[in-house]
Scaffold this motif. Structure first.
Motif, PDB file in Angstrom:
ATOM      1  N   LEU A 174      19.604  -6.141  25.907  1.00 19.97           N
ATOM      2  CA  LEU A 174      19.725  -5.518  27.231  1.00 19.97           C
ATOM      3  C   LEU A 174      20.683  -6.361  28.057  1.00 19.97           C
ATOM      4  N   TYR A 175      21.660  -5.711  28.657  1.00 20.36           N
ATOM      5  CA  TYR A 175      22.651  -6.435  29.469  1.00 20.36           C
ATOM      6  C   TYR A 175      22.521  -6.029  30.929  1.00 20.36           C
ATOM      7  N   PHE A 176      22.434  -7.015  31.798  1.00 19.77           N
ATOM      8  CA  PHE A 176      22.294  -6.727  33.228  1.00 19.77           C
ATOM      9  C   PHE A 176      23.468  -7.306  34.016  1.00 19.77           C
ATOM     10  N   ARG A 214      20.906 -16.884  30.795  1.00 17.37           N
ATOM     11  CA  ARG A 214      19.762 -17.196  29.943  1.00 17.37           C
ATOM     12  C   ARG A 214      19.363 -15.936  29.172  1.00 17.37           C
ATOM     13  N   GLU A 229      13.246  -7.479  21.480  1.00 19.55           N
ATOM     14  CA  GLU A 229      14.095  -6.929  22.534  1.00 19.55           C
ATOM     15  C   GLU A 229      14.466  -8.101  23.431  1.00 19.55           C
ATOM     16  N   GLU A 241      20.444  -4.740  41.822  1.00 17.87           N
ATOM     17  CA  GLU A 241      19.973  -4.241  40.533  1.00 17.87           C
ATOM     18  C   GLU A 241      18.849  -5.160  40.063  1.00 17.87           C
ATOM     19  N   ILE A 258      20.415 -12.488  30.844  1.00 13.42           N
ATOM     20  CA  ILE A 258      20.151 -12.622  32.278  1.00 13.42           C
ATOM     21  C   ILE A 258      21.207 -13.520  32.913  1.00 13.42           C
ATOM     22  N   PRO A 259      22.213 -12.958  33.553  1.00 13.94           N
ATOM     23  CA  PRO A 259      23.186 -13.792  34.282  1.00 13.94           C
ATOM     24  C   PRO A 259      22.486 -14.426  35.494  1.00 13.94           C
ATOM     25  N   ALA A 270      16.842  -9.770  26.546  1.00 15.72           N
ATOM     26  CA  ALA A 270      17.659  -9.458  27.721  1.00 15.72           C
ATOM     27  C   ALA A 270      18.606 -10.611  28.013  1.00 15.72           C
ATOM     28  N   GLY A 318      10.480 -10.427  26.897  1.00  8.54           N
ATOM     29  CA  GLY A 318       9.350 -10.135  27.783  1.00  8.54           C
ATOM     30  C   GLY A 318       9.663 -10.762  29.137  1.00  8.54           C
ATOM     31  N   ASP A 319       8.731 -11.561  29.658  1.00  9.14           N
ATOM     32  CA  ASP A 319       9.014 -12.220  30.942  1.00  9.14           C
ATOM     33  C   ASP A 319       9.287 -13.713  30.753  1.00  9.14           C
ATOM     34  N   ASP A 320       9.702 -14.102  29.535  1.00  4.08           N
ATOM     35  CA  ASP A 320       9.950 -15.527  29.291  1.00  4.08           C
ATOM     36  C   ASP A 320      11.421 -15.811  29.048  1.00  4.08           C
ATOM     37  N   PHE A 321      11.931 -16.790  29.792  1.00  6.88           N
ATOM     38  CA  PHE A 321      13.254 -17.306  29.472  1.00  6.88           C
ATOM     39  C   PHE A 321      13.128 -18.161  28.215  1.00  6.88           C
ATOM     40  N   VAL A 335      20.778 -15.157  38.760  1.00 12.52           N
ATOM     41  CA  VAL A 335      20.161 -14.130  39.596  1.00 12.52           C
ATOM     42  C   VAL A 335      20.541 -14.358  41.060  1.00 12.52           C
ATOM     43  N   ALA A 348      16.115 -13.761  27.660  1.00 12.05           N
ATOM     44  CA  ALA A 348      14.683 -13.607  27.930  1.00 12.05           C
ATOM     45  C   ALA A 348      14.074 -12.613  26.950  1.00 12.05           C
ATOM     46  N   ILE A 403      16.897 -10.248  39.487  1.00  9.98           N
ATOM     47  CA  ILE A 403      17.417  -9.267  40.445  1.00  9.98           C
ATOM     48  C   ILE A 403      18.790  -9.789  40.855  1.00  9.98           C
TER      49      ILE A 403
END
Lengths: 79, 153, 153, 79
Positions: free
Chosen positions: D4-6, D50, D69, C74, D73-74, D71, D54-57, D76, D52, C145
């Motif tokens: 957002l949860y991944f 962490r 917004e 994912e 991030i567990p 996210a 955009g594309d920044d932690f 990776v 995030a 990812i």
């Protein structure tokens, strides 16, 4: 003894293979002396080139037999 | 090398090797030297493989700053193959990989065409990268292959 | 980077850069994240390129010692792409390469199939290998990812 | 604020996106407190994950706006 010349060594000697009649063993150093005598153009290559028998590069004190096949290996540049 | 133990593994493994000693993996080596255009080979299928590292060396458009059309390569073929095989076998002791394939082209190779392709397959990327980089270094020192001529434009 | 000076080069180069300073090369970056089977791309044709280094990561037949049939991946796709692009741009400063292409597959990926393919093209192999290895390390730290599931046999 | 949860975070919360009504800015640390309160299963992920934008932690003292917004991030595991 069979001598094989590759790349710059072939250019220096003008041949890729020659047979040198020998009756007794000799060291790598002595063979170089003999080769440079036969082909003066090899002199410039001597310090940067190696001799090989089979897949082994030979140290200067290695002893070669009259029946050996020896390759003159100028600096390689494959890849 | 990360070692994953199967859950059912016992303290005295069936193979007879002490638990933390693994016999060296046999590395499958294939070496091709010829004047054919290099086409990347299909990688070996083996479910232990997690990493494929490849290197393709191509002829650049200039040599010592002078534009060229092609290079000419020459090999002392039997010795080149034996030296590569020995180098790869030694390197696989330090970097246990499963398969290595080397194809080196000789003869006239035009700009943009490949002179060499190497593929290394291993369980993990670390050993594949390490073997690949070390092999290229050793190849350029001891494998009797030469660029003998430059063909100008 | 080895620098070959053309024979006719003068001490004051036309470009206006001091003789030993070269502007950073623009690196061409292409990133693809989708659920398609990974097919190695055709490399870019560029006569400056002498080295192509590639890495393919495939799904291994076991995960933590347990045999598996597939993994599920994912991605947080927009962030993953942006982070990869930033990493590659930064790495290309240290290791000047000409082109990088990354394809990461997501969804169900069966054993033996590729999850990732990276190709790096450069003038010489040193910078291609260095960028490729460093990028894989950074990807595994910071690119969002995940392997989320294991599908058992 | 949109969350957002991944991956494991999505499993812990049971959703991939949720909106949390906020009226004032807050730090990353305070947002984590709030998230763990809403989803106790996130507690185990907090120390390894962490946030995030955009594309920044984001560092723990970053300040987030109500309209951000964010996210979760567990750790990776791509590649």
């Amino acid at each position: 003894m069979i001598l094989l010349y590759f790349a710059h060594a072939r250019r220096a000697t003008g041949c890729s293979l020659e047979e040198i009649p020998l009756t007794s063993p000799l060291t790598v150093s002595l063979l170089w002396d003999l080769l440079v005598q036969r082909h003066p153009e090899l002199a410039a290559l001597r310090n940067v080139s190696r001799l090989a028998r089979g897949d082994d590069f030979l140290p200067n004190d290695a002893v070669l037999a009259p029946a050996d096949e020896i390759a003159v290996i100028p600096p390689v540049s494959g890849g | 090398m990360r070692i994953h133990f199967r859950h059912e593994c016992s303290l005295v493994p069936i193979s007879g090797y002490p638990l933390r000693f693994q016999p060296p993996l046999p590395v499958h080596i294939e070496i091709v030297i010829n004047d054919s255009v290099i086409a990347p080979p299909s990688p070996r299928a083996d479910s232990r493989i997690g990493a494929l590292a490849e290197f393709t060396g191509t002829v650049r458009g200039e040599e010592n700053g002078i534009p060229i059309a092609a290079l000419v390569y020459e090999a002392y073929q039997p010795m080149a193959e034996m030296v590569m095989r020995r180098q790869l076998t030694e390197l696989a002791d330090a970097h246990p990989c499963l398969a290595v394939r080397v194809q080196h082209r000789i003869g006239v190779i035009r700009v943009g065409e490949a002179a060499i392709h190497i593929s290394v397959q291993a369980r993990h990327r670390a050993e594949a990268f390490a073997l690949l980089a070390a092999f290229m270094d050793r190849l350029k020192q001891d494998v009797p292959i030469w660029k003998t001529d430059t063909i100008s434009i």
